[in-house]
Design an enzyme around this catalytic site. Structure first.
Site, PDB file in Angstrom:
ATOM      1  N   GLU A 190      36.965  29.011 -67.708  1.00 57.95           N
ATOM      2  CA  GLU A 190      36.800  30.184 -68.589  1.00 57.95           C
ATOM      3  C   GLU A 190      38.023  31.098 -68.518  1.00 57.95           C
ATOM      4  O   GLU A 190      37.943  32.220 -68.012  1.00 57.95           O
ATOM      5  CB  GLU A 190      35.564  30.980 -68.139  1.00 57.95           C
ATOM      6  CG  GLU A 190      34.291  30.182 -68.058  1.00 57.95           C
ATOM      7  CD  GLU A 190      33.233  30.848 -67.179  1.00 57.95           C
ATOM      8  OE1 GLU A 190      33.494  31.934 -66.619  1.00 57.95           O
ATOM      9  OE2 GLU A 190      32.158  30.273 -67.037  1.00 57.95           O
ATOM     10  N   PRO A 191      39.174  30.646 -68.998  1.00 56.44           N
ATOM     11  CA  PRO A 191      40.360  31.504 -68.905  1.00 56.44           C
ATOM     12  C   PRO A 191      40.336  32.633 -69.940  1.00 56.44           C
ATOM     13  O   PRO A 191      39.984  32.408 -71.101  1.00 56.44           O
ATOM     14  CB  PRO A 191      41.507  30.529 -69.214  1.00 56.44           C
ATOM     15  CG  PRO A 191      40.880  29.470 -70.059  1.00 56.44           C
ATOM     16  CD  PRO A 191      39.448  29.354 -69.631  1.00 56.44           C
ATOM     17  N   GLY A 192      40.686  33.814 -69.491  1.00 55.94           N
ATOM     18  CA  GLY A 192      40.853  34.946 -70.410  1.00 55.94           C
ATOM     19  C   GLY A 192      42.334  35.274 -70.495  1.00 55.94           C
ATOM     20  O   GLY A 192      43.027  34.961 -71.462  1.00 55.94           O
ATOM     21  N   CYS A 215      45.514  63.650 -70.081  1.00 56.18           N
ATOM     22  CA  CYS A 215      45.465  64.738 -69.101  1.00 56.18           C
ATOM     23  C   CYS A 215      45.043  64.263 -67.714  1.00 56.18           C
ATOM     24  O   CYS A 215      44.233  64.889 -67.047  1.00 56.18           O
ATOM     25  CB  CYS A 215      44.529  65.821 -69.588  1.00 56.18           C
ATOM     26  SG  CYS A 215      42.853  65.219 -69.649  1.00 56.18           S
TER      27      CYS A 215
HETATM   28  N1  PLP Z   1      34.700  34.242 -66.352  1.00 53.65           N
HETATM   29  C1  PLP Z   1      34.052  35.287 -65.812  1.00 53.65           C
HETATM   30  C2  PLP Z   1      32.642  35.104 -65.397  1.00 53.65           C
HETATM   31  C3  PLP Z   1      34.699  36.524 -65.622  1.00 53.65           C
HETATM   32  O1  PLP Z   1      34.051  37.552 -65.086  1.00 53.65           O
HETATM   33  C4  PLP Z   1      36.053  36.642 -66.044  1.00 53.65           C
HETATM   34  C5  PLP Z   1      36.771  37.912 -65.885  1.00 53.65           C
HETATM   35  O2  PLP Z   1      36.297  38.939 -65.528  1.00 53.65           O
HETATM   36  C6  PLP Z   1      36.688  35.541 -66.626  1.00 53.65           C
HETATM   37  C7  PLP Z   1      35.987  34.358 -66.754  1.00 53.65           C
HETATM   38  C8  PLP Z   1      38.111  35.599 -67.108  1.00 53.65           C
HETATM   39  O3  PLP Z   1      39.009  35.910 -66.113  1.00 53.65           O
HETATM   40  P1  PLP Z   1      40.579  35.854 -66.409  1.00 53.65           P
HETATM   41  O4  PLP Z   1      40.841  36.726 -67.575  1.00 53.65           O
HETATM   42  O5  PLP Z   1      41.224  36.344 -65.162  1.00 53.65           O
HETATM   43  O6  PLP Z   1      40.905  34.424 -66.696  1.00 53.65           O
END
Ligand code: PLP
Length: 404
Positions: A263-265, A333
């Site tokens: 699950e990369p963000g 602020c």
């Molecule tokens: N999956 C879960 C459950 C998460 O909580 C997060 C980030 O908070 C991610 C995936 C994505 O993490 P990243 O953006 O560091 O890949």
């Protein structure tokens, strides 16, 4: 740090759309997606974009067009994913500390679900029994992540079902005949040591024999992206090889076929984004000049919340200018310092700066604090710039307030 769009082009967008301005480069997202899918191809893994990083609907649609799946952290994110055209078989939802009715509403869509508390697992069992195969998010007691606030797998973390409560978890599973299809962990964000993912896999392997229906091991997100020029991205090819080896060596993979999910963000959208801002005021002070810019923690909170470094590049030509020491501060602020001390070619008021790595957790975590408008967002794709969200106005600030 290289800009992926030229500085003159970014400056022209700032002139056209105003500042502060979020700019996203679609081809950089595509490049990151290709990097991860080709590195993990031998693993037959599935990639779910953790859309909490950036949920602009146009970005979600672009992700769908690339062929990516989507990971959601709220019922509303699931609704946005559906709005962007994702079908349920591409949507994953991992709940965290929420009311059971949100999980039940997501179940109506048919999306994959991970549950992160015994209490909600029990309610899920009561409502759905064996009808809805489900995943559980576990707390593996692994310390990882670039900052305390984004370390989520350690033994004091609020996230996941503590592994110490496995017996109770199994009792609930048996009592309601629940089919546990996925074991999930997410140990943190900004993880520089790739071995953490191997450790996570080992942790799940240890539990596997107790979950005969499990087909998916979900290792979450958290891959490192370089924020600082000295940092390196997680080497996904090396990680994929190591994961492959671990999988082929483990006896469980001979008995059943297992799929890895990620699950990369940040990995997908951090580097695609810039926050373009203008220098409002210069205040020389001792050996340093404070450059006050027209944005702040209301638009990009990462430096203040996580003490995160964000590289900054002036968009004016640097040739012939002497380097000077600057502190870059926002206009809110509170103390909202983007850089304590940065050597930059001499600035003048009105100059434009590009703050790098603003794609992930930038606009998404923004607010209208100090009654300042959230910036506009622009997506550049095939050399065409498209306004994908207009700048807020006074109307937006007043909307939903009664008695006006
Ligand atoms: N999956 C879960 C459950 C998460 O909580 C997060 C980030 O908070 C991610 C995936 C994505 O993490 P990243 O953006 O560091 O890949």
């Amino acid at each position: 740090m290289e800009l992926t769009l030229s500085s003159s082009y970014l400056a022209s967008l700032a002139n056209q759309f105003g500042t502060p301005l979020y700019v996203y480069h679609a081809e950089t997202i595509a490049q990151q997606f290709k990097k991860i899918t080709s590195a993990f191809a031998p693993l037959n893994a599935r990639i779910f974009y953790a859309c909490k990083a950036l949920t602009n609907i146009h970005v979600l649609q672009y992700m769908r067009e690339l062929g990516c799946n989507i990971d959601c952290s709220s019922g509303n994110e699931v609704m946005l994913a559906i709005h962007a055209g994702f079908t349920a078989d591409k949507i994953l939802y991992t709940s965290n500390g929420i009311h059971f009715e949100e999980i039940a509403a997501v179940a109506d869509t048919g999306a994959f679900i991970n549950i992160d508390s015994l209490s909600n697992l029990e309610k899920f069992g009561q409502r759905f029994g064996k009808q809805y195969p489900v995943g559980v998010r576990l707390r593996p007691n692994i310390m990882a992540g670039g900052h305390a606030k984004i370390a989520t797998g350690h033994d004091k973390s609020k996230f996941g079902i503590p592994v110490e409560q496995l017996d109770t978890l199994k009792e609930i599973v048996l009592r309601y005949n629940i089919e546990i299809k996925t074991l999930h962990i997410h140990t943190g964000s900004d993880i520089s040591d790739a071995k953490v993912f191997l450790k996570g896999l080992d942790f799940l392997f240890e539990l596997l024999h107790q979950f005969p229906d499990v087909k998916v091991l979900d290792l979450g997100g958290g891959f490192k992206v370089p924020y600082h020029p000295n940092e390196k991205e997680t080497d996904l090819v090396a990680l994929s090889k190591a994961l492959q080896e671990a999988l082929t060596q483990h006896p469980a993979t001979r008995e059943r076929s297992l799929q890895l999910w990620f699950e990369p963000g940040k990995f997908l959208v951090s580097s695609c984004g810039y926050l373009i801002s203008k220098v409002n005021v210069l205040k020389p002070q001792g050996g340093i000049t404070i450059a006050g810019i027209d944005t702040g923690l209301n638009h990009l909170i990462r430096p203040m919340m996580y003490e995160a470094y964000h590289h900054i590049t002036p968009l004016a030509a640097a040739e012939g200018k002497t380097l000077k020491k600057y502190m870059i501060t926002g206009n809110i602020c509170e103390t909202d310092t983007f850089a304590e001390e940065m050597m930059l070619p001499e600035l003048k008021e009105g100059d434009l700066l590009a703050i790098h790595n603003a794609g992930a957790y930038g606009y998404e975590m923004s607010s209208s604090y100090n009654a300042r408008f959230r910036p506009a967002e622009v997506l550049v794709q095939n050399d065409q710039a498209r306004l994908i969200r207009r700048r807020e106005t006074m109307e937006d600030l007043l909307r939903n307030q009664s008695g006006l």
